[in-house]
Design an enzyme around this catalytic site. Sequence first.
Site, PDB file in Angstrom:
ATOM      1  N   ASP A  18       0.861  -1.194   0.000  1.00 21.37           N
ATOM      2  CA  ASP A  18       0.000   0.000   0.000  1.00 21.37           C
ATOM      3  C   ASP A  18       0.891   1.235   0.000  1.00 21.37           C
ATOM      4  O   ASP A  18       2.076   1.161   0.347  1.00 21.37           O
ATOM      5  CB  ASP A  18      -0.923   0.030   1.222  1.00 21.37           C
ATOM      6  CG  ASP A  18      -1.892   1.232   1.175  1.00 21.37           C
ATOM      7  OD1 ASP A  18      -2.394   1.547   0.077  1.00 21.37           O
ATOM      8  OD2 ASP A  18      -2.136   1.858   2.217  1.00 21.37           O
ATOM      9  N   SER A  19       0.287   2.357  -0.375  1.00 21.85           N
ATOM     10  CA  SER A  19       1.027   3.619  -0.344  1.00 21.85           C
ATOM     11  C   SER A  19       1.405   3.981   1.091  1.00 21.85           C
ATOM     12  O   SER A  19       2.323   4.759   1.315  1.00 21.85           O
ATOM     13  CB  SER A  19       0.161   4.725  -0.927  1.00 21.85           C
ATOM     14  OG  SER A  19      -1.011   4.845  -0.152  1.00 21.85           O
ATOM     15  N   CYS A  26      -4.129  -1.454  -2.353  1.00 24.70           N
ATOM     16  CA  CYS A  26      -4.239  -0.018  -2.582  1.00 24.70           C
ATOM     17  C   CYS A  26      -5.092   0.146  -3.839  1.00 24.70           C
ATOM     18  O   CYS A  26      -4.685  -0.288  -4.928  1.00 24.70           O
ATOM     19  CB  CYS A  26      -2.842   0.551  -2.808  1.00 24.70           C
ATOM     20  SG  CYS A  26      -2.840   2.284  -3.270  1.00 24.70           S
ATOM     21  N   GLU A  50      -3.394   9.202   7.741  1.00 24.14           N
ATOM     22  CA  GLU A  50      -1.941   8.977   7.852  1.00 24.14           C
ATOM     23  C   GLU A  50      -1.341   9.841   8.958  1.00 24.14           C
ATOM     24  O   GLU A  50      -0.384   9.455   9.610  1.00 24.14           O
ATOM     25  CB  GLU A  50      -1.234   9.285   6.514  1.00 24.14           C
ATOM     26  CG  GLU A  50      -1.507   8.268   5.415  1.00 24.14           C
ATOM     27  CD  GLU A  50      -0.626   7.024   5.485  1.00 24.14           C
ATOM     28  OE1 GLU A  50       0.547   7.110   5.843  1.00 24.14           O
ATOM     29  OE2 GLU A  50      -1.150   5.929   5.183  1.00 24.14           O
ATOM     30  N   CYS A  56     -11.141   2.434  -0.892  1.00 27.67           N
ATOM     31  CA  CYS A  56      -9.784   2.831  -0.483  1.00 27.67           C
ATOM     32  C   CYS A  56      -9.497   2.049   0.791  1.00 27.67           C
ATOM     33  O   CYS A  56     -10.346   2.006   1.701  1.00 27.67           O
ATOM     34  CB  CYS A  56      -9.737   4.331  -0.205  1.00 27.67           C
ATOM     35  SG  CYS A  56      -8.187   4.868   0.571  1.00 27.67           S
ATOM     36  N   HIS A 110      -7.720   2.617   3.226  1.00 30.79           N
ATOM     37  CA  HIS A 110      -7.662   3.393   4.474  1.00 30.79           C
ATOM     38  C   HIS A 110      -9.055   3.521   5.112  1.00 30.79           C
ATOM     39  O   HIS A 110      -9.168   3.741   6.311  1.00 30.79           O
ATOM     40  CB  HIS A 110      -7.156   4.819   4.216  1.00 30.79           C
ATOM     41  CG  HIS A 110      -5.674   4.922   4.017  1.00 30.79           C
ATOM     42  ND1 HIS A 110      -5.044   4.456   2.891  1.00 30.79           N
ATOM     43  CD2 HIS A 110      -4.698   5.457   4.803  1.00 30.79           C
ATOM     44  CE1 HIS A 110      -3.743   4.711   2.984  1.00 30.79           C
ATOM     45  NE2 HIS A 110      -3.514   5.317   4.137  1.00 30.79           N
TER      46      HIS A 110
END
Length: 270
Positions: free
Chosen positions: A7-8, A70, A162, A194, A196
């Site tokens: 993932d990013s 992601c 984040e 997403c 997240h």
Amino acid sequence: MAVGVFDSGLGGLTVLDAVSKRLPDVPFVYFGDNAHAPYGVRDADDVYNLTTAAVERLWEAGCDLVILACNTASAAALKRMQESWVPKDKRVLGVFVPLIEALTERHWGDNSPPREVAAKHVALFATPATVASRAFQRELAFRAVGVDVEAQPCGGVVDAIEQGDEILAEAMVRSHVEALLRRMPHPDAAILGCTHYPLMQHIFQDALGDGVKVFSQANLVAESLADYLERHPDMLGSGTDSMFLTTGDPKKVSNKATQFLKRRIEFQAA
Ligand code: DGL
């Protein structure tokens, strides 16, 4: 026999958590490209270059199969990678298809022609890059007919998550849900596109109301990976150790990850 999870940043940990619970004997190597997150505001070439560099690192760690946990990378880079970059003995899989298979009530890997499905009005919440790619609508059109999709680019949410700023993330989620409901007042289903967003799933559900079925990826990806590995046991790579790699500051990333997953996670420099 390790499998890579990319993932990013931290969002893919929601997927990592689910796959490691579903497949406790498989070592997983997680790669978070925290130094370059968020990807959702980058252009497709940029996402492609960053994603291929990360996947190469996971191959080095003995993972022949890598899951792009992601959506932004799955939407903006995966097709190009699969068409011209991934060598024959390796696999890179995305997180969109399991989600769409669940939404369209299919068995994993069922590629039969598109058909009518129960969900007629679907709300999609994703990063600006994922929404711009229209990859979700493209994959859905292969499997279902007559589904109206309204997409909301949720700028800012990944950044807030984040940074560990839950109050800001919640305010942003509520305002993105309101914006979407103005255009589609009665969705049957909502897709959290997403990785997240499962961290904010209760806020999405609360803002959407109980009547909306919220689909989020972690468990769906875990089930579909278990099925895939049963059909392709040869794709378990040579790696034997689970580990967490980051392009960011390992100490800071470990602390945030520990806060998210509510268990101690130790990242090391990629
Ligand atoms: N969690 C990722 C996704 O699923 C990345 C978001 C980002 O880096 O903007 O899209």
